[in-house]
Design an enzyme around this catalytic site. Structure first.
Site, PDB file in Angstrom:
ATOM      1  N   SER A  27       3.220   0.699   5.769  1.00 43.45           N
ATOM      2  CA  SER A  27       4.168   1.640   5.161  1.00 43.45           C
ATOM      3  C   SER A  27       5.602   1.270   5.469  1.00 43.45           C
ATOM      4  CB  SER A  27       3.933   3.045   5.721  1.00 43.45           C
ATOM      5  OG  SER A  27       2.635   3.467   5.466  1.00 43.45           O
ATOM      6  N   HIS A  60       1.129  -1.941  -1.102  1.00 41.47           N
ATOM      7  CA  HIS A  60       1.227  -0.600  -0.510  1.00 41.47           C
ATOM      8  C   HIS A  60       0.680   0.449  -1.470  1.00 41.47           C
ATOM      9  CE1 HIS A  60       4.069   2.735   1.200  1.00 41.47           C
ATOM     10  NE2 HIS A  60       2.875   2.793   1.728  1.00 41.47           N
ATOM     11  N   GLU A  69       3.092  -0.289  -4.471  1.00 40.99           N
ATOM     12  CA  GLU A  69       4.411  -0.882  -4.232  1.00 40.99           C
ATOM     13  C   GLU A  69       4.154  -2.291  -3.664  1.00 40.99           C
ATOM     14  OE1 GLU A  69       6.455   1.201  -1.040  1.00 40.99           O
ATOM     15  OE2 GLU A  69       8.272   1.375  -2.214  1.00 40.99           O
ATOM     16  N   ASN A 125       9.153   4.964   1.352  1.00 42.38           N
ATOM     17  CA  ASN A 125       9.324   5.593   2.660  1.00 42.38           C
ATOM     18  C   ASN A 125      10.761   5.589   3.156  1.00 42.38           C
ATOM     19  OD1 ASN A 125       6.771   6.630   3.104  1.00 42.38           O
ATOM     20  ND2 ASN A 125       5.983   4.596   3.543  1.00 42.38           N
TER      21      ASN A 125
HETATM   22  N1  LIG Z   1      -1.789   7.854   5.428  1.00 43.69           N
HETATM   23  C1  LIG Z   1      -1.010   7.593   4.391  1.00 43.69           C
HETATM   24  O1  LIG Z   1      -0.612   8.490   3.633  1.00 43.69           O
HETATM   25  C2  LIG Z   1      -0.612   6.177   4.115  1.00 43.69           C
HETATM   26  C3  LIG Z   1      -0.056   5.850   2.865  1.00 43.69           C
HETATM   27  C4  LIG Z   1       0.284   4.526   2.598  1.00 43.69           C
HETATM   28  C5  LIG Z   1       0.081   3.563   3.578  1.00 43.69           C
HETATM   29  N2  LIG Z   1      -0.452   3.914   4.782  1.00 43.69           N
HETATM   30  C6  LIG Z   1      -0.653   2.861   5.778  1.00 43.69           C
HETATM   31  O2  LIG Z   1      -2.022   2.488   5.771  1.00 43.69           O
HETATM   32  C7  LIG Z   1      -2.407   2.080   7.091  1.00 43.69           C
HETATM   33  C8  LIG Z   1      -3.620   2.880   7.535  1.00 43.69           C
HETATM   34  O3  LIG Z   1      -3.296   4.255   7.502  1.00 43.69           O
HETATM   35  P1  LIG Z   1      -4.453   5.371   7.440  1.00 43.69           P
HETATM   36  O4  LIG Z   1      -3.771   6.636   7.102  1.00 43.69           O
HETATM   37  O5  LIG Z   1      -5.604   4.909   6.627  1.00 43.69           O
HETATM   38  O6  LIG Z   1      -4.896   5.409   8.989  1.00 43.69           O
HETATM   39  P2  LIG Z   1      -6.255   5.929   9.617  1.00 43.69           P
HETATM   40  O7  LIG Z   1      -5.928   6.306  11.006  1.00 43.69           O
HETATM   41  O8  LIG Z   1      -6.910   6.915   8.725  1.00 43.69           O
HETATM   42  O9  LIG Z   1      -7.188   4.616   9.596  1.00 43.69           O
HETATM   43  C9  LIG Z   1      -6.974   3.479  10.372  1.00 43.69           C
HETATM   44  C10 LIG Z   1      -8.324   2.826  10.641  1.00 43.69           C
HETATM   45  O10 LIG Z   1      -8.138   1.578  11.320  1.00 43.69           O
HETATM   46  C11 LIG Z   1      -9.170   1.435  12.278  1.00 43.69           C
HETATM   47  N3  LIG Z   1      -8.649   0.555  13.314  1.00 43.69           N
HETATM   48  C12 LIG Z   1      -7.931   0.870  14.416  1.00 43.69           C
HETATM   49  N4  LIG Z   1      -7.593  -0.248  15.089  1.00 43.69           N
HETATM   50  C13 LIG Z   1      -8.110  -1.274  14.406  1.00 43.69           C
HETATM   51  C14 LIG Z   1      -8.087  -2.675  14.598  1.00 43.69           C
HETATM   52  N5  LIG Z   1      -7.465  -3.226  15.627  1.00 43.69           N
HETATM   53  N6  LIG Z   1      -8.718  -3.452  13.700  1.00 43.69           N
HETATM   54  C15 LIG Z   1      -9.356  -2.910  12.645  1.00 43.69           C
HETATM   55  N7  LIG Z   1      -9.386  -1.578  12.393  1.00 43.69           N
HETATM   56  C16 LIG Z   1      -8.778  -0.779  13.276  1.00 43.69           C
HETATM   57  C17 LIG Z   1      -9.471   2.831  12.779  1.00 43.69           C
HETATM   58  O11 LIG Z   1     -10.807   2.921  13.255  1.00 43.69           O
HETATM   59  C18 LIG Z   1      -9.235   3.673  11.531  1.00 43.69           C
HETATM   60  O12 LIG Z   1     -10.434   3.883  10.825  1.00 43.69           O
HETATM   61  C19 LIG Z   1      -1.162   2.247   7.969  1.00 43.69           C
HETATM   62  O13 LIG Z   1      -0.482   1.030   8.008  1.00 43.69           O
HETATM   63  C20 LIG Z   1      -0.349   3.273   7.208  1.00 43.69           C
HETATM   64  O14 LIG Z   1       1.027   3.186   7.484  1.00 43.69           O
HETATM   65  C21 LIG Z   1      -0.819   5.189   5.064  1.00 43.69           C
END
Ligand SMILES: NC(=O)c1ccc[n+]([C@@H]2O[C@H](COP(=O)([O-])OP(=O)(O)OC[C@H]3O[C@@H](n4cnc5c(N)ncnc54)[C@H](O)[C@@H]3O)[C@@H](O)[C@H]2O)c1
Length: 301
Positions: free
Chosen positions: A130, A158, A170, A208
């Site tokens: 993000s 993204h 994005e 963001n």
């Molecule tokens: N939540 C949102 O609205 C959103 C929107 C766009 C982008 N993002 C980005 O997407 C990414 C993930 O966000 P999310 O909301 O899905 O998070 P989340 O916490 O729901 O999921 C992250 C997952 O990664 C796993 N994990 C942790 N450490 C790990 C590792 N070392 N190797 C492999 N897997 C691992 C965890 O078990 C978890 O299931 C982040 O970079 C976030 O900034 C999030």
């Protein structure tokens, strides 16, 4: 042909990784492996995928055979795909990997580095970050003596939350990203049924850079006691026509993710206007991450 994507992998099966797996399987029709170190997360992700497809059949007229084909394209794999901490490796003929692990720079640079060592170019190393600099992530994929070929296949792809509904991707090229990588990533985003915009590698990219300071301001208003959470959110829903208010949206995104993004904006610009709200930090310290943990500004139990 280098440009054709026949096999994908998604690392991290949380809310974003699961959504990316869903659109890759259903819309782009590309077989993929979905990796996560946590067996509980993986099993929850598969259950969620199946319920999304069942809803598509029941409510959106998706033929059952297409739902079954999409389900069969997804294979859940324990581990991060690079052998770190155990688990199976990402297949070497994978054409695109998208990482969706937590928004923590050291975790992402480590993963991108190991993926770069595992998968030869032109496999695309995509990241759903993000806010973390793509140029920094591509730097971690730089391999000695390859003339920059490895870093050139790193790109920000993204997606938005919830991925099945949100129509946008994005794209963010690093300074090192090649035109070929960018074109292939764009084609992938479009195959996932998304409209694609492009941003330079600037803190927060497009979305963001604007959204997170606004959410942070909403938390600061709450912290100062200017208004209740309900009145802050109602103001945005009814006064500005937003589908949800900023505090409910922060809960949906994940307060840990919001805090990480805000810290990146603050650190990368050095501008105090991006200072994370103290209450946001406290909520994360308490383990109240929002919807995904059952408690944030609102209760989800
Ligand atoms: N939540 C949102 O609205 C959103 C929107 C766009 C982008 N993002 C980005 O997407 C990414 C993930 O966000 P999310 O909301 O899905 O998070 P989340 O916490 O729901 O999921 C992250 C997952 O990664 C796993 N994990 C942790 N450490 C790990 C590792 N070392 N190797 C492999 N897997 C691992 C965890 O078990 C978890 O299931 C982040 O970079 C976030 O900034 C999030």
């Amino acid at each position: 042909m280098a440009g054709v994507i026949k096999r994908a992998a998604v690392v991290g099966a949380g809310q974003m990784g699961l959504g990316i797996a869903y659109v890759t399987a259903l819309h782009a029709k590309i077989p993929l492996t979905l990796h996560d170190p946590s067996p509980q997360v993986l099993s929850k992700a598969v259950t969620h995928l199946e319920s999304l497809l069942a809803r598509d059949v029941a409510k959106r007229g998706l033929p059952q055979a297409e739902a079954d084909a999409a389900r069969e394209r997804v294979t859940a794999v324990k581990g991060d795909g690079t052998g770190e901490g155990g688990g199976d490796l990402v297949a070497q003929d994978t054409d695109i990997v998208i990482e969706a692990i937590p928004e923590i720079t050291s975790l992402k640079t480590g993963l991108v580095r190991r993926l770069a060592e595992r998968l030869p170019p032109p496999a695309i190393l995509g990241t759903n970050t993000s806010s973390i600099s793509l140029t920094k992530l591509a730097g971690s994929a730089t391999l000695a003596g390859d003339g920059g070929a490895s870093a050139a296949r790193v790109v920000g792809i993204h997606f938005f939350n919830p991925v099945p509904q949100m129509k946008l991707v994005e794209l963010i090229p690093a300074l090192q990203t090649s035109d070929e990588t960018l074109a292939r990533a764009r084609a992938f985003g479009e195959a996932c049924n998304k409209t694609v915009t492009q941003s330079a590698d600037s803190p927060g990219f497009i979305a963001n850079a604007i959204l997170m300071p606004m959410l942070n301001e909403a938390v600061m208003l709450l912290e100062k006691g200017v208004a209740t959470k309900e009145d802050i959110d109602t103001t945005f829903r009814l006064g500005m026509g937003h589908p949800m208010g900023p505090l409910a949206l922060a809960d949906l995104i994940g307060l840990d993710t919001c805090l990480s993004i805000q810290k990146v904006l603050h650190n990368e610009t050095g501008d105090t206007k991006y200072r994370p709200a103290t209450l946001l930090q406290r909520m994360v310290d308490a383990g109240w991450y929002g919807k995904k943990s059952g408690k944030g500004f609102y209760d989800y139990k």
